[in-house]
Motif scaffolding. Structure first.
Motif, short mmCIF file in Angstrom:
data_model
loop_
_atom_site.label_atom_id
_atom_site.label_comp_id
_atom_site.label_asym_id
_atom_site.label_seq_id
_atom_site.Cartn_x
_atom_site.Cartn_y
_atom_site.Cartn_z
N VAL A 50 25.82 8.91 -7.81
CA VAL A 50 24.97 8.00 -7.05
C VAL A 50 23.53 8.39 -7.34
CG1 VAL A 50 24.37 7.13 -4.79
CG2 VAL A 50 26.73 7.79 -5.27
N ALA A 51 22.79 7.49 -7.92
CA ALA A 51 21.40 7.75 -8.29
C ALA A 51 20.48 7.31 -7.17
CB ALA A 51 21.06 7.02 -9.58
N THR A 52 19.61 8.22 -6.71
CA THR A 52 18.76 7.93 -5.56
C THR A 52 17.26 7.96 -5.85
OG1 THR A 52 18.73 10.23 -4.87
CG2 THR A 52 20.52 8.88 -4.03
N LEU A 53 16.88 8.29 -7.08
CA LEU A 53 15.47 8.41 -7.41
C LEU A 53 14.98 7.20 -8.19
CD1 LEU A 53 15.42 12.14 -8.56
CD2 LEU A 53 14.95 11.21 -6.28
N VAL A 54 13.76 6.78 -7.90
CA VAL A 54 13.17 5.65 -8.62
C VAL A 54 13.22 5.88 -10.13
CG1 VAL A 54 11.01 4.40 -9.06
CG2 VAL A 54 11.67 4.95 -6.70
N ASP A 55 12.89 7.09 -10.55
CA ASP A 55 12.79 7.39 -11.98
C ASP A 55 14.14 7.40 -12.69
OD1 ASP A 55 10.01 9.75 -11.63
OD2 ASP A 55 10.09 7.56 -11.68
N GLY B 33 32.90 3.86 -5.29
CA GLY B 33 33.57 4.82 -4.43
C GLY B 33 32.64 5.74 -3.67
N ASP B 34 31.40 5.82 -4.11
CA ASP B 34 30.44 6.71 -3.46
C ASP B 34 29.15 5.97 -3.15
OD1 ASP B 34 32.15 8.54 -5.44
OD2 ASP B 34 31.50 9.75 -3.74
N THR B 35 28.57 6.28 -2.00
CA THR B 35 27.33 5.66 -1.58
C THR B 35 26.40 6.72 -1.00
OG1 THR B 35 28.22 5.15 0.61
CG2 THR B 35 28.42 3.44 -1.08
N ASN B 36 25.14 6.36 -0.90
CA ASN B 36 24.14 7.24 -0.30
C ASN B 36 23.09 6.35 0.35
OD1 ASN B 36 22.35 9.33 0.34
ND2 ASN B 36 22.76 10.42 -1.56
N TYR B 37 22.54 6.83 1.47
CA TYR B 37 21.56 6.05 2.23
C TYR B 37 20.37 6.91 2.61
CZ TYR B 37 25.39 2.73 2.85
OH TYR B 37 26.41 1.84 2.63
N ALA B 38 19.22 6.27 2.69
CA ALA B 38 18.06 6.94 3.26
C ALA B 38 18.33 7.17 4.75
CB ALA B 38 16.82 6.07 3.08
N ASP B 39 17.81 8.26 5.27
CA ASP B 39 18.03 8.58 6.68
C ASP B 39 17.56 7.45 7.59
OD1 ASP B 39 17.31 12.15 6.40
OD2 ASP B 39 19.14 11.01 6.04
N SER B 40 16.51 6.77 7.20
CA SER B 40 15.91 5.73 8.04
C SER B 40 16.81 4.50 8.19
CB SER B 40 14.56 5.30 7.47
OG SER B 40 14.71 4.80 6.15
N VAL B 41 17.80 4.35 7.34
CA VAL B 41 18.65 3.16 7.41
C VAL B 41 20.12 3.48 7.68
CG1 VAL B 41 17.09 1.98 5.82
CG2 VAL B 41 19.21 2.99 4.93
N LYS B 42 20.46 4.75 7.74
CA LYS B 42 21.85 5.13 7.99
C LYS B 42 22.35 4.54 9.30
CE LYS B 42 22.20 9.47 5.44
NZ LYS B 42 22.26 10.95 5.53
N GLY B 43 23.54 3.97 9.24
CA GLY B 43 24.12 3.36 10.43
C GLY B 43 23.69 1.92 10.66
N ARG B 44 22.67 1.47 9.91
CA ARG B 44 22.19 0.09 10.06
C ARG B 44 22.41 -0.74 8.80
NH1 ARG B 44 16.89 -0.93 10.77
NH2 ARG B 44 16.19 0.92 9.61
N PHE B 45 22.32 -0.12 7.65
CA PHE B 45 22.46 -0.83 6.37
C PHE B 45 23.76 -0.39 5.69
CE2 PHE B 45 17.64 -1.50 5.30
CZ PHE B 45 17.45 -2.05 6.56
N THR B 46 24.33 -1.32 4.93
CA THR B 46 25.54 -1.03 4.17
C THR B 46 25.42 -1.63 2.77
OG1 THR B 46 26.90 -1.09 6.18
CG2 THR B 46 28.04 -1.25 4.06
N ILE B 47 25.61 -0.79 1.77
CA ILE B 47 25.60 -1.25 0.39
C ILE B 47 27.05 -1.44 -0.08
CG2 ILE B 47 25.53 1.08 -0.59
CD1 ILE B 47 23.76 -0.04 -2.85
N GLY C 65 0.78 -1.23 0.00
CA GLY C 65 0.00 0.00 0.00
C GLY C 65 0.81 1.28 0.00
N LYS C 66 2.14 1.16 -0.11
CA LYS C 66 3.00 2.35 -0.08
C LYS C 66 3.82 2.45 -1.36
CE LYS C 66 3.40 2.64 4.94
NZ LYS C 66 4.33 2.81 6.09
N GLU C 67 4.40 3.63 -1.55
CA GLU C 67 5.24 3.84 -2.72
C GLU C 67 6.59 3.15 -2.54
OE1 GLU C 67 3.52 8.20 -4.16
OE2 GLU C 67 5.54 8.03 -3.34
N ARG C 68 7.27 2.98 -3.68
CA ARG C 68 8.61 2.42 -3.63
C ARG C 68 9.58 3.50 -3.16
NH1 ARG C 68 10.36 -1.51 -8.45
NH2 ARG C 68 8.33 -2.30 -7.74
N ASP C 69 10.36 3.20 -2.13
CA ASP C 69 11.24 4.18 -1.51
C ASP C 69 12.71 3.82 -1.67
OD1 ASP C 69 9.00 4.57 1.33
OD2 ASP C 69 9.11 5.74 -0.52
N PHE C 70 13.51 4.84 -1.75
CA PHE C 70 14.96 4.69 -1.82
C PHE C 70 15.50 4.15 -0.50
CE2 PHE C 70 19.29 5.44 -2.67
CZ PHE C 70 19.84 6.15 -1.62
#
Length: 129
Positions: free
Chosen positions: A109-114, A56-70, A42-47
């Motif tokens: 680093v691409a962060t948008l669904v589109d 060499g470069d990464t980006n994280y959603a605020d909700s997962v920073k410090g917990r997830f690693t790509i 029922g929700k949109e697809r989120d980064f």
């Protein structure tokens, strides 16, 4: 164009960990920036997280920073998402995505669904309370 296949999802208790994997076909994997997204019912697809084509470069959603690693292994055509300290709100289908960029944008680093034209089929992550 690459094809993507995610794996590693499952049922885990709060505080647990999972390692999600995304296998990419094709010989030019190193030309692709990669991302992880998630979609709850029922929700949109989120980064969630993204990594540049050279890793060499990464980006994280605020909700997962410090917990997830790509991370990525270009020699194996693989992208990983290490998820730790999982919470019930992390429950979703997790998707891997790819977009080819020229060499002069190797750090982008691409962060948008589109921004992503290529997607995997997804892997379910369920975190029980």
């Amino acid at each position: 164009q690459v094809q993507l296949a995610e794996s590693g999802g499952g049922l885990v208790q709060t505080g647990g960990s999972l390692r999600l994997s995304c296998a990419a076909s094709g010989r030019t994997f190193s030309a692709y920036a990669m991302g992880w997204f998630r979609q709850a019912p029922g929700k949109e697809r989120d980064f969630v997280a993204a990594i540049s084509r050279n890793g060499g470069d990464t980006n994280y959603a605020d909700s997962v920073k410090g917990r997830f690693t790509i991370s990525r292994d270009n020699a194996k055509n693989m992208v990983y998402l290490e998820t730790n300290s999982l919470k019930p709100e992390d429950t979703a289908v997790y998707y891997c995505a790819a977009r080819e960029f020229p060499a002069y944008r190797r750090n982008y680093v691409a962060t948008l669904v589109d921004e992503y034209p290529t997607w995997g089929q997804g892997t379910q992550v369920t975190v029980s309370a």
